[in-house]
Motif scaffolding. Structure first.
Motif, PDB file in Angstrom:
ATOM      1  N   ALA A  92       0.838  -1.206   0.000  1.00  0.00           N
ATOM      2  CA  ALA A  92       0.000   0.000   0.000  1.00  0.00           C
ATOM      3  C   ALA A  92       0.871   1.254   0.000  1.00  0.00           C
ATOM      4  CB  ALA A  92      -0.933  -0.010   1.205  1.00  0.00           C
ATOM      5  N   CYS A  93       1.987   1.222   0.732  1.00  0.00           N
ATOM      6  CA  CYS A  93       2.910   2.366   0.728  1.00  0.00           C
ATOM      7  C   CYS A  93       3.480   2.588  -0.670  1.00  0.00           C
ATOM      8  CB  CYS A  93       4.048   2.126   1.723  1.00  0.00           C
ATOM      9  SG  CYS A  93       3.563   2.216   3.469  1.00  0.00           S
ATOM     10  N   ASP A  94       3.833   1.506  -1.347  1.00  0.00           N
ATOM     11  CA  ASP A  94       4.339   1.624  -2.715  1.00  0.00           C
ATOM     12  C   ASP A  94       3.291   2.241  -3.624  1.00  0.00           C
ATOM     13  OD1 ASP A  94       6.723   0.472  -1.948  1.00  0.00           O
ATOM     14  OD2 ASP A  94       6.163  -1.554  -2.606  1.00  0.00           O
ATOM     15  N   ASP A  95       2.049   1.798  -3.485  1.00  0.00           N
ATOM     16  CA  ASP A  95       0.973   2.315  -4.333  1.00  0.00           C
ATOM     17  C   ASP A  95       0.765   3.810  -4.117  1.00  0.00           C
ATOM     18  OD1 ASP A  95       0.563  -0.194  -5.384  1.00  0.00           O
ATOM     19  OD2 ASP A  95      -1.175  -0.671  -4.134  1.00  0.00           O
ATOM     20  N   GLU A  96       0.916   4.260  -2.868  1.00  0.00           N
ATOM     21  CA  GLU A  96       0.707   5.675  -2.568  1.00  0.00           C
ATOM     22  C   GLU A  96       1.992   6.498  -2.668  1.00  0.00           C
ATOM     23  OE1 GLU A  96      -1.762   7.030   0.545  1.00  0.00           O
ATOM     24  OE2 GLU A  96      -2.798   5.104   0.814  1.00  0.00           O
ATOM     25  N   GLY A  97       3.114   5.835  -2.923  1.00  0.00           N
ATOM     26  CA  GLY A  97       4.373   6.560  -3.051  1.00  0.00           C
ATOM     27  C   GLY A  97       4.890   7.136  -1.752  1.00  0.00           C
ATOM     28  N   VAL A  98       4.680   6.420  -0.645  1.00  0.00           N
ATOM     29  CA  VAL A  98       5.144   6.896   0.661  1.00  0.00           C
ATOM     30  C   VAL A  98       6.017   5.815   1.305  1.00  0.00           C
ATOM     31  CG1 VAL A  98       3.134   8.365   1.012  1.00  0.00           C
ATOM     32  CG2 VAL A  98       3.096   6.012   1.870  1.00  0.00           C
ATOM     33  N   PHE A  99       6.781   6.214   2.305  1.00  0.00           N
ATOM     34  CA  PHE A  99       7.610   5.303   3.092  1.00  0.00           C
ATOM     35  C   PHE A  99       8.441   4.390   2.196  1.00  0.00           C
ATOM     36  CE2 PHE A  99       8.572   2.086   6.387  1.00  0.00           C
ATOM     37  CZ  PHE A  99       8.956   2.928   7.408  1.00  0.00           C
ATOM     38  N   GLY A 100       9.219   5.009   1.337  1.00  0.00           N
ATOM     39  CA  GLY A 100      10.023   4.256   0.388  1.00  0.00           C
ATOM     40  C   GLY A 100      11.239   3.611   1.016  1.00  0.00           C
ATOM     41  N   ALA A 101      11.902   2.768   0.213  1.00  0.00           N
ATOM     42  CA  ALA A 101      13.130   2.107   0.643  1.00  0.00           C
ATOM     43  C   ALA A 101      14.302   3.037   0.363  1.00  0.00           C
ATOM     44  CB  ALA A 101      13.302   0.786  -0.088  1.00  0.00           C
ATOM     45  N   ASP A 102      14.913   3.555   1.396  1.00  0.00           N
ATOM     46  CA  ASP A 102      16.025   4.493   1.239  1.00  0.00           C
ATOM     47  C   ASP A 102      17.352   3.752   1.174  1.00  0.00           C
ATOM     48  OD1 ASP A 102      14.293   6.652   1.392  1.00  0.00           O
ATOM     49  OD2 ASP A 102      14.433   6.740   3.584  1.00  0.00           O
ATOM     50  N   PRO A 103      18.243   4.142   0.266  1.00  0.00           N
ATOM     51  CA  PRO A 103      19.573   3.530   0.244  1.00  0.00           C
ATOM     52  C   PRO A 103      20.362   3.921   1.481  1.00  0.00           C
ATOM     53  CG  PRO A 103      19.506   5.417  -1.230  1.00  0.00           C
ATOM     54  CD  PRO A 103      18.097   5.212  -0.744  1.00  0.00           C
ATOM     55  N   VAL A 104      21.402   3.134   1.772  1.00  0.00           N
ATOM     56  CA  VAL A 104      22.280   3.466   2.893  1.00  0.00           C
ATOM     57  C   VAL A 104      22.966   4.792   2.619  1.00  0.00           C
ATOM     58  CG1 VAL A 104      24.318   2.764   4.186  1.00  0.00           C
ATOM     59  CG2 VAL A 104      22.643   1.046   3.460  1.00  0.00           C
ATOM     60  N   GLU A 105      22.937   5.705   3.579  1.00  0.00           N
ATOM     61  CA  GLU A 105      23.557   7.020   3.433  1.00  0.00           C
ATOM     62  C   GLU A 105      24.971   6.975   4.005  1.00  0.00           C
ATOM     63  OE1 GLU A 105      22.565   9.847   2.063  1.00  0.00           O
ATOM     64  OE2 GLU A 105      20.626   9.124   1.379  1.00  0.00           O
ATOM     65  N   LEU A 106      25.980   7.028   3.147  1.00  0.00           N
ATOM     66  CA  LEU A 106      27.363   7.038   3.592  1.00  0.00           C
ATOM     67  C   LEU A 106      27.895   8.463   3.640  1.00  0.00           C
ATOM     68  CD1 LEU A 106      28.991   4.087   1.603  1.00  0.00           C
ATOM     69  CD2 LEU A 106      28.410   4.135   4.033  1.00  0.00           C
ATOM     70  N   ASP A 107      28.657   8.752   4.678  1.00  0.00           N
ATOM     71  CA  ASP A 107      29.346  10.038   4.741  1.00  0.00           C
ATOM     72  C   ASP A 107      30.622  10.014   3.890  1.00  0.00           C
ATOM     73  OD1 ASP A 107      27.716  11.514   6.760  1.00  0.00           O
ATOM     74  OD2 ASP A 107      28.277   9.801   7.996  1.00  0.00           O
ATOM     75  N   ALA A 108      31.282   8.882   3.885  1.00  0.00           N
ATOM     76  CA  ALA A 108      32.572   8.836   3.190  1.00  0.00           C
ATOM     77  C   ALA A 108      32.840   7.461   2.624  1.00  0.00           C
ATOM     78  CB  ALA A 108      33.698   9.225   4.147  1.00  0.00           C
ATOM     79  N   PHE A 109      33.521   7.441   1.498  1.00  0.00           N
ATOM     80  CA  PHE A 109      34.048   6.205   0.924  1.00  0.00           C
ATOM     81  C   PHE A 109      35.551   6.394   0.794  1.00  0.00           C
ATOM     82  CE2 PHE A 109      35.289   3.057  -2.107  1.00  0.00           C
ATOM     83  CZ  PHE A 109      34.398   1.999  -1.921  1.00  0.00           C
ATOM     84  N   VAL A 110      36.334   5.527   1.431  1.00  0.00           N
ATOM     85  CA  VAL A 110      37.784   5.680   1.483  1.00  0.00           C
ATOM     86  C   VAL A 110      38.424   4.979   0.291  1.00  0.00           C
ATOM     87  CG1 VAL A 110      39.884   5.329   2.840  1.00  0.00           C
ATOM     88  CG2 VAL A 110      37.699   5.822   3.992  1.00  0.00           C
ATOM     89  N   VAL A 111      39.184   5.741  -0.462  1.00  0.00           N
ATOM     90  CA  VAL A 111      39.919   5.234  -1.613  1.00  0.00           C
ATOM     91  C   VAL A 111      41.407   5.226  -1.243  1.00  0.00           C
ATOM     92  CG1 VAL A 111      40.533   5.628  -4.034  1.00  0.00           C
ATOM     93  CG2 VAL A 111      38.182   6.085  -3.224  1.00  0.00           C
ATOM     94  N   ASP A 112      41.963   4.046  -1.084  1.00  0.00           N
ATOM     95  CA  ASP A 112      43.353   3.903  -0.628  1.00  0.00           C
ATOM     96  C   ASP A 112      44.145   3.147  -1.696  1.00  0.00           C
ATOM     97  OD1 ASP A 112      45.743   3.409   0.635  1.00  0.00           O
ATOM     98  OD2 ASP A 112      44.894   2.143   2.214  1.00  0.00           O
ATOM     99  N   VAL A 113      45.150   3.829  -2.284  1.00  0.00           N
ATOM    100  CA  VAL A 113      45.990   3.170  -3.295  1.00  0.00           C
ATOM    101  C   VAL A 113      47.407   2.966  -2.757  1.00  0.00           C
ATOM    102  CG1 VAL A 113      44.670   3.930  -5.292  1.00  0.00           C
ATOM    103  CG2 VAL A 113      46.452   5.416  -4.363  1.00  0.00           C
ATOM    104  N   THR A 114      47.498   2.868  -1.416  1.00  0.00           N
ATOM    105  CA  THR A 114      48.818   2.622  -0.808  1.00  0.00           C
ATOM    106  C   THR A 114      48.918   1.217  -0.229  1.00  0.00           C
ATOM    107  OG1 THR A 114      48.212   3.410   1.412  1.00  0.00           O
ATOM    108  CG2 THR A 114      48.958   5.065  -0.201  1.00  0.00           C
ATOM    109  N   GLY A 115      47.925   0.375  -0.528  1.00  0.00           N
ATOM    110  CA  GLY A 115      47.979  -1.005  -0.057  1.00  0.00           C
ATOM    111  C   GLY A 115      46.771  -1.434   0.749  1.00  0.00           C
ATOM    112  N   GLY A 116      45.996  -0.509   1.277  1.00  0.00           N
ATOM    113  CA  GLY A 116      44.760  -0.849   1.967  1.00  0.00           C
ATOM    114  C   GLY A 116      44.767  -0.629   3.461  1.00  0.00           C
TER     115      GLY A 116
END
Length: 410
Positions: A302-326
């Motif tokens: 019913a929520c989908d039909d009315e367009g409410v209370f959707g499935a929100d993706p995980v909200e990340l503050d940061a994604f660490v990119v490390d090219v020095t070995g991990g």
């Protein structure tokens, strides 16, 4: 049965969290009951119901005990009350899975989840109003607008018995005009014939006796008080004489929430009512009770039909990119998480290009980039992943502070 994967699983958790907040604000505490109970706990919900006769998953365990997966939660709550004898009125809420071997349909699986509440030890019609109002408030909290509340009263046990006799006489006199399926239902439980959606039965059901004509004065007064309470709270409702609910333990007030956007054959979002005798049948003292159970799957449809209370993706503050070995990514993500920030990282020592693709896909607000130059200088590069902000170099020790003072990078 089915698997619930992210991000849908997070929506399920939020669903339960919202319900818990509604219930706890009204003084309800959480109860967690076993998935398995002795078969007798559930057989007491009514030998004439399909739940008991056809749908329970029951078996004999290795100790020779005849047990069942719970098909509903009210009986388990009443068993817990009979066993532990808490102070009344006992107000509890629950969430979890139930199991029924029934025909799968939209929004209904053989393993299905419910949230619900039960109150034991109070026979006040204004408690009925509170229980119904909590269900109504929960739907409002989800954002649902197209929900209909149906109410009825089954009266006292003697009222119900006289009504069942009248229904049996009415439908028996119809003979073959009643569908074959409903004739079989009539033998087990005449009340359930009123649930038939078959065209062949429609005219006979419309002309059937009404339960209101069999109410005692006490039952009529109780129902009138419930309706007055709903009107005072400005909760819209429809009195539905054909509403009977599916289990034998109900008496007096019963109700159902329906989703107007769903197909009429599968539009029940949940419901409940008042019951007596169940605690006593499970070894406890005579105790009145009222509650409801709401289906998670149907409500989310019913929520989908009315367009409410959707499935929100995980909200990340940061994604660490490390090219020095991990190892730097290991340390930085741990530091960010300890500071209350949501952080993820790449694995397998991939290239800068590959890790930046992962950062983009993650939806993070910032990429935290560490290369050989940054490692030597004790800095990192913070690259905004949304909007038009420019990347900056910051000291390694100031990553958390910088992210915290830039909460919205759009």
């Amino acid at each position: 049965m089915r698997d619930i994967l992210p991000p849908e699983s997070a929506r399920w958790r939020r669903f339960v969290d919202v319900f818990a907040d509604v219930a706890e604000r009204a003084g309800y505490g959480q109860i967690i009951t076993p998935l398995l109970e002795d078969l007798g706990v559930f057989s007491r919900i009514g030998d004439a119901t399909d739940v008991v006769t056809k749908e329970m998953y029951d078996f004999v365990d290795k100790g020779g005990r005849h047990i069942a997966l719970r098909p509903e939660m009210t009986a388990s709550v009443c068993r817990a009350f009979a066993e532990h004898r808490p102070t009344v009125p006992w107000k509890v809420f629950y969430s979890g899975s139930n199991f029924r071997y029934e025909k799968p349909q939209r929004g209904r699986y053989r393993q299905f989840d419910q949230v619900g509440i039960e109150v034991l030890g109070a026979d006040d019609p204004l408690l009925d109003v509170e229980v119904i109002a909590l269900g109504w408030e929960f739907y409002r909290r989800l954002g649902l607008q197209q929900v209909t509340l149906l109410v009825n009263s089954l009266g006292e046990p003697d009222d119900r018995s006289r009504y069942v006799e009248a229904l049996l006489e009415h439908f028996t006199a119809a003979g073959d005009r009643l569908s074959e399926q409903s004739r079989a239902t009539l033998e087990r439980n005449p009340l359930r014939v009123l649930d038939s959606k078959r065209d062949q039965d429609e005219e006979l059901i419309t002309g059937a006796p009404r339960i209101g004509d069999f109410h005692s004065d006490e039952a009529a007064d109780h129902f009138a008080a419930v309706l007055d309470g709903l009107r005072m709270l400005e909760i819209p409702f429809t009195i539905e004489p054909k509403l009977v609910r599916g289990l034998d333990y109900y008496r007096r007030t019963i109700f159902e929430f329906q989703g107007s956007t769903l197909d009429s054959a599968q539009n029940a979002l949940g419901g409940g009512g008042r019951y007596d005798g169940l605690v006593e049948a499970l070894g406890g003292p005579p105790t009145s009770g009222i509650g409801f159970a709401l289906g998670v799957e149907r409500t989310l449809l019913a929520c989908d039909d009315e367009g409410v209370f959707g499935a929100d993706p995980v909200e990340l503050d940061a994604f660490v990119v490390d090219v020095t070995g991990g190892m730097q990514a290991v340390a930085i993500t741990a530091e960010l998480r300890a500071a209350g920030l949501a952080a993820d990282r790449g694995y397998e020592n991939r290239s800068m290009k590959a890790q930046m693709k992962l950062a983009n896909r993650s939806g993070a607000r910032f990429a935290v980039i560490v290369g050989d130059d940054e490692l030597a200088a004790g800095t990192v590069v913070l690259k905004p992943m949304r909007g038009t902000g420019e990347q900056v170099a910051v000291p390694r020790s100031e990553i958390s502070t910088h992210l915290a003072v830039h909460p919205d990078q759009n």
